[in-house]
Write a protein that holds these residues in place. Sequence first.
Motif, PDB file in Angstrom:
ATOM      1  N   LYS A  30       7.137 -41.619 -29.878  1.00 25.71           N
ATOM      2  CA  LYS A  30       8.015 -41.363 -29.140  1.00 25.71           C
ATOM      3  C   LYS A  30       7.711 -41.173 -27.430  1.00 25.71           C
ATOM      4  O   LYS A  30       8.370 -41.647 -26.654  1.00 25.71           O
ATOM      5  N   GLU A  31       7.075 -40.314 -26.924  1.00 20.17           N
ATOM      6  CA  GLU A  31       6.434 -40.856 -26.422  1.00 20.17           C
ATOM      7  C   GLU A  31       5.849 -41.657 -25.407  1.00 20.17           C
ATOM      8  O   GLU A  31       5.729 -42.080 -23.656  1.00 20.17           O
ATOM      9  N   LEU A  32       5.150 -42.981 -26.724  1.00 23.52           N
ATOM     10  CA  LEU A  32       4.578 -44.118 -25.960  1.00 23.52           C
ATOM     11  C   LEU A  32       5.760 -44.890 -25.410  1.00 23.52           C
ATOM     12  O   LEU A  32       5.610 -46.006 -24.772  1.00 23.52           O
ATOM     13  N   GLU A  33       6.588 -44.533 -26.449  1.00 21.44           N
ATOM     14  CA  GLU A  33       8.257 -45.994 -26.374  1.00 21.44           C
ATOM     15  C   GLU A  33       8.244 -45.608 -24.648  1.00 21.44           C
ATOM     16  O   GLU A  33       9.159 -46.457 -24.171  1.00 21.44           O
ATOM     17  N   GLU A  34       8.318 -43.730 -24.231  1.00 18.98           N
ATOM     18  CA  GLU A  34       9.515 -43.628 -23.019  1.00 18.98           C
ATOM     19  C   GLU A  34       8.168 -43.504 -22.294  1.00 18.98           C
ATOM     20  O   GLU A  34       8.488 -44.461 -21.242  1.00 18.98           O
ATOM     21  N   ALA A  35       6.534 -44.082 -22.550  1.00 19.65           N
ATOM     22  CA  ALA A  35       5.351 -45.099 -21.050  1.00 19.65           C
ATOM     23  C   ALA A  35       5.497 -45.732 -21.072  1.00 19.65           C
ATOM     24  O   ALA A  35       6.287 -46.539 -19.679  1.00 19.65           O
ATOM     25  N   LYS A  36       5.946 -46.974 -22.117  1.00 18.97           N
ATOM     26  CA  LYS A  36       6.338 -48.568 -22.128  1.00 18.97           C
ATOM     27  C   LYS A  36       8.108 -48.414 -21.635  1.00 18.97           C
ATOM     28  O   LYS A  36       7.565 -48.948 -20.517  1.00 18.97           O
ATOM     29  N   GLU A  37       8.828 -47.353 -22.144  1.00 20.57           N
ATOM     30  CA  GLU A  37       9.795 -47.609 -20.767  1.00 20.57           C
ATOM     31  C   GLU A  37      10.157 -47.813 -19.386  1.00 20.57           C
ATOM     32  O   GLU A  37      10.510 -48.377 -18.587  1.00 20.57           O
ATOM     33  N   ALA A  38       8.748 -46.454 -19.066  1.00 22.37           N
ATOM     34  CA  ALA A  38       8.539 -46.054 -18.482  1.00 22.37           C
ATOM     35  C   ALA A  38       8.615 -47.661 -17.236  1.00 22.37           C
ATOM     36  O   ALA A  38       8.820 -47.344 -15.570  1.00 22.37           O
ATOM     37  N   GLY A  39       7.351 -47.719 -17.843  1.00 23.25           N
ATOM     38  CA  GLY A  39       5.857 -48.903 -17.628  1.00 23.25           C
ATOM     39  C   GLY A  39       6.945 -49.803 -16.935  1.00 23.25           C
ATOM     40  O   GLY A  39       7.006 -50.628 -16.035  1.00 23.25           O
ATOM     41  N   SER A  40       7.770 -50.199 -18.017  1.00 24.90           N
ATOM     42  CA  SER A  40       8.849 -51.560 -17.781  1.00 24.90           C
ATOM     43  C   SER A  40       9.832 -51.349 -16.035  1.00 24.90           C
ATOM     44  O   SER A  40       9.667 -52.571 -15.566  1.00 24.90           O
ATOM     45  N   ASP A  41      10.251 -50.431 -16.517  1.00 19.52           N
ATOM     46  CA  ASP A  41      10.768 -49.890 -15.429  1.00 19.52           C
ATOM     47  C   ASP A  41      10.499 -50.057 -14.122  1.00 19.52           C
ATOM     48  O   ASP A  41      11.142 -50.160 -13.241  1.00 19.52           O
ATOM     49  N   ALA A  42       9.108 -49.126 -13.859  1.00 18.96           N
ATOM     50  CA  ALA A  42       8.500 -49.523 -12.654  1.00 18.96           C
ATOM     51  C   ALA A  42       7.817 -50.968 -12.795  1.00 18.96           C
ATOM     52  O   ALA A  42       7.752 -51.229 -11.309  1.00 18.96           O
ATOM     53  N   ASP A  43       7.683 -52.278 -13.809  1.00 20.85           N
ATOM     54  CA  ASP A  43       7.121 -53.665 -13.262  1.00 20.85           C
ATOM     55  C   ASP A  43       9.067 -54.293 -12.526  1.00 20.85           C
ATOM     56  O   ASP A  43       8.086 -54.516 -11.654  1.00 20.85           O
ATOM     57  N   SER A  44       9.939 -53.884 -13.066  1.00 19.46           N
ATOM     58  CA  SER A  44      10.540 -54.344 -12.443  1.00 19.46           C
ATOM     59  C   SER A  44      10.601 -54.211 -11.409  1.00 19.46           C
ATOM     60  O   SER A  44      10.926 -54.630 -10.228  1.00 19.46           O
ATOM     61  N   ALA A  45      10.874 -53.118 -10.624  1.00 18.44           N
ATOM     62  CA  ALA A  45      10.693 -52.072  -8.892  1.00 18.44           C
ATOM     63  C   ALA A  45      10.376 -52.708  -8.605  1.00 18.44           C
ATOM     64  O   ALA A  45      10.066 -52.876  -6.661  1.00 18.44           O
ATOM     65  N   GLU A  46       8.676 -53.141  -8.863  1.00 16.11           N
ATOM     66  CA  GLU A  46       7.736 -53.362  -8.537  1.00 16.11           C
ATOM     67  C   GLU A  46       8.017 -55.059  -7.914  1.00 16.11           C
ATOM     68  O   GLU A  46       7.895 -55.433  -6.673  1.00 16.11           O
ATOM     69  N   ASP A  47       8.581 -55.441  -8.771  1.00 10.26           N
ATOM     70  CA  ASP A  47       8.837 -56.902  -8.551  1.00 10.26           C
ATOM     71  C   ASP A  47       9.918 -56.984  -7.981  1.00 10.26           C
ATOM     72  O   ASP A  47      10.181 -57.615  -6.467  1.00 10.26           O
ATOM     73  N   GLU A  48      10.653 -56.394  -7.725  1.00  9.49           N
ATOM     74  CA  GLU A  48      12.095 -56.414  -6.706  1.00  9.49           C
ATOM     75  C   GLU A  48      11.629 -56.108  -5.745  1.00  9.49           C
ATOM     76  O   GLU A  48      11.577 -56.376  -4.306  1.00  9.49           O
ATOM     77  N   GLU A  49      10.237 -55.099  -4.802  1.00  7.67           N
ATOM     78  CA  GLU A  49      10.115 -54.434  -4.233  1.00  7.67           C
ATOM     79  C   GLU A  49       9.007 -55.898  -3.015  1.00  7.67           C
ATOM     80  O   GLU A  49       9.032 -56.374  -2.278  1.00  7.67           O
ATOM     81  N   ASP A  50       8.300 -56.527  -4.839  1.00  3.55           N
ATOM     82  CA  ASP A  50       7.374 -57.746  -4.156  1.00  3.55           C
ATOM     83  C   ASP A  50       8.774 -59.085  -3.563  1.00  3.55           C
ATOM     84  O   ASP A  50       8.015 -59.757  -2.854  1.00  3.55           O
ATOM     85  N   ASP A  51       9.997 -59.182  -4.515  1.00  5.57           N
ATOM     86  CA  ASP A  51      11.020 -60.141  -4.152  1.00  5.57           C
ATOM     87  C   ASP A  51      11.314 -60.023  -2.748  1.00  5.57           C
ATOM     88  O   ASP A  51      11.454 -60.566  -1.806  1.00  5.57           O
ATOM     89  N   GLU A  52      11.682 -58.712  -2.594  1.00  5.91           N
ATOM     90  CA  GLU A  52      12.037 -57.830  -1.350  1.00  5.91           C
ATOM     91  C   GLU A  52      11.195 -58.335   0.032  1.00  5.91           C
ATOM     92  O   GLU A  52      11.654 -58.688   1.269  1.00  5.91           O
TER      93      GLU A  52
END
Length: 121
Positions: A87-109
């Motif tokens: 469960k912790e690994l899955e949550e970390a993966k989800e948090a990582g993909s959310d962080a990746d999405s946020a980084e992509d948005e910041e890069d686009d901006e």
Amino acid sequence: RARAQGEWEHPMIPNPEFSDDESIGKYASFGVAAFELWQVKAGTIFDNVLICDDPAEAEAKRKATWEANKDKEKEMFDKAEEAKRAKELEEAKEAGSDADSAEDEEDDEAAEGADELKDEV
């Protein structure tokens, strides 16, 4: 002054009033048993507490309780820990993909802001 050599041994002083009392520490029943613990790691569990003065009785109870259940309890604990880790690994993966999405948005901006700045210059 002479220095002591080796371990100190107390002098034996006669005590004519002494009589050994075998009943000291023996009670018909205990109303409560208390433990004061300091533990480094949380999650320690105490169960199957036995207070007696008969080693044979203690050994028989140990075999009937702890020894009979320890492997099953360990197996259940390991399964629970594995589920927790998954469960912790899955949550970390989800948090990582959310962080990746946020980084992509910041890069686009940032890229859009740079393009706008070039157009103004």
